[in-house]
Structure formats: structure tokens, C-alpha cells
Design an enzyme around this catalytic site. Structure first.
Site, PDB file in Angstrom:
ATOM      1  N   CYS A   1      48.127  39.497  43.185  1.00 63.76           N
ATOM      2  CA  CYS A   1      47.363  38.126  42.665  1.00 63.76           C
ATOM      3  C   CYS A   1      47.175  37.289  43.914  1.00 63.76           C
ATOM      4  O   CYS A   1      46.646  37.789  44.896  1.00 63.76           O
ATOM      5  CB  CYS A   1      48.354  37.461  41.687  1.00 63.76           C
ATOM      6  SG  CYS A   1      47.243  36.090  40.770  1.00 63.76           S
TER       7      CYS A   1
ATOM      8  N   ASP B   1      39.014  42.704  35.532  1.00 64.64           N
ATOM      9  CA  ASP B   1      39.655  41.634  36.070  1.00 64.64           C
ATOM     10  C   ASP B   1      38.815  40.373  35.988  1.00 64.64           C
ATOM     11  O   ASP B   1      37.835  40.392  36.986  1.00 64.64           O
ATOM     12  CB  ASP B   1      40.143  41.977  37.444  1.00 64.64           C
ATOM     13  CG  ASP B   1      41.243  40.917  37.992  1.00 64.64           C
ATOM     14  OD1 ASP B   1      41.139  39.930  37.736  1.00 64.64           O
ATOM     15  OD2 ASP B   1      42.151  41.075  38.705  1.00 64.64           O
TER      16      ASP B   1
ATOM     17  N   HIS C   1      43.402  41.998  34.872  1.00 63.26           N
ATOM     18  CA  HIS C   1      44.301  41.363  35.892  1.00 63.26           C
ATOM     19  C   HIS C   1      45.628  41.571  35.766  1.00 63.26           C
ATOM     20  O   HIS C   1      46.024  41.599  34.470  1.00 63.26           O
ATOM     21  CB  HIS C   1      43.874  39.916  36.111  1.00 63.26           C
ATOM     22  CG  HIS C   1      44.649  39.104  37.276  1.00 63.26           C
ATOM     23  ND1 HIS C   1      44.016  39.215  38.446  1.00 63.26           N
ATOM     24  CD2 HIS C   1      45.514  38.545  37.457  1.00 63.26           C
ATOM     25  CE1 HIS C   1      44.863  38.549  39.545  1.00 63.26           C
ATOM     26  NE2 HIS C   1      45.700  38.125  38.902  1.00 63.26           N
TER      27      HIS C   1
END
Length: 129
Positions: free
Chosen positions: A18, A66, A97
Site C-alpha cells: 500500500c 484495485d 487492494h
């Protein structure tokens, strides 16, 4: 400091997820890492020049579903990977994600996890040998 550890090889790899996926790129440049792995790094579109400047092996992993990594960013990194032998990018169909995070069952994707983990470990073993 990690380069000096007696149990190591003197080489260092950076892995991030991330926001850490973008920080891995930045740390890879600053620390002159021997390998960089970014999992679904956010805001990588702002770091394309930095990605292009990486001189070490670098992997980028993201899912095609994502919502935090725009398709344009994935396409730009894919383009860099086609032009630079040290950069590889992998897209996992249907993965969202945080697909690597087994503690988030709503997004965890076991197939993408297994495949991306194997790819990451193989690259790190080769680069950090």
C-alpha cells in the site's frame, strides 16, 4: 545497518504494501537497495521517474480490480517494465487492494497471494544472494 549483519550477505531488499509500496521505491533509491518489491503501491503515478531510476531488480504487484491503483498507473509501470530489464510488473485478475493480506478476508485472494509470494521470494533470493 542491515548490510553489516553477520548472518546476511551484505545486500538489502525493500518490500512494501500500500503506502509502503511507494515508500519501498523511495527507500530503494535512497538506500541504494539491491531489490525492491511493491505490492499495490498507492500514488505510484507520482513516482514514475523514481521507478525508472531504480537500478536494482524491482517488482510491482497489483490486482486488476484495485480501486486504489488506477489503471493508468498500472499501464505506465507496465510500460516501464517493457523498457527496463530490471523492472517487472504483475497484474492478478480479479484481485482487489490488499489481496496479500490474509487478515482482511474481504480482499484476500489466496491464488494471487501464492503466486505473488512465490515471485517475490524467487526474485529476492536471486537478487540478495
Amino acid at each position: 545497518a542491515a548490510r553489516t549483519w553477520p548472518q546476511g550477505t551484505g545486500k538489502v531488499g525493500v518490500v512494501g504494501f500500500c503506502l509502503g509500496g511507494q515508500l519501498a521505491v523511495k527507500a530503494g533509491l535512497k538506500a541504494r537497495a539491491d531489490a525492491v518489491v511493491s505490492f499495490y503501491g498507492v500514488q505510484l503515478g507520482q513516482s514514475l521517474d523514481e521507478i525508472a531510476d531504480l537500478g536494482c531488480p524491482a517488482q510491482f504487484h497489483y490486482g486488476d480490480a484495485d480501486q486504489h491503483v488506477p489503471a493508468e498507473t498500472r499501464a505506465a509501470i507496465d510500460g516501464l517494465a517493457k523498457r527496463r530489464a530490471n523492472i517487472t510488473s504483475f497484474t492478478y485478475p480479479g484481485a482487489v487492494h490488499a489481496f496479500f493480506n490474509s487478515f482482511r478476508p474481504q480482499g484476500f485472494d489466496p491464488a494471487a497471494y501464492d503466486q505473488s509470494r512465490a515471485r517475490m521470494l524467487a526474485m529476492l533470493q536471486e537478487a540478495l544472494r
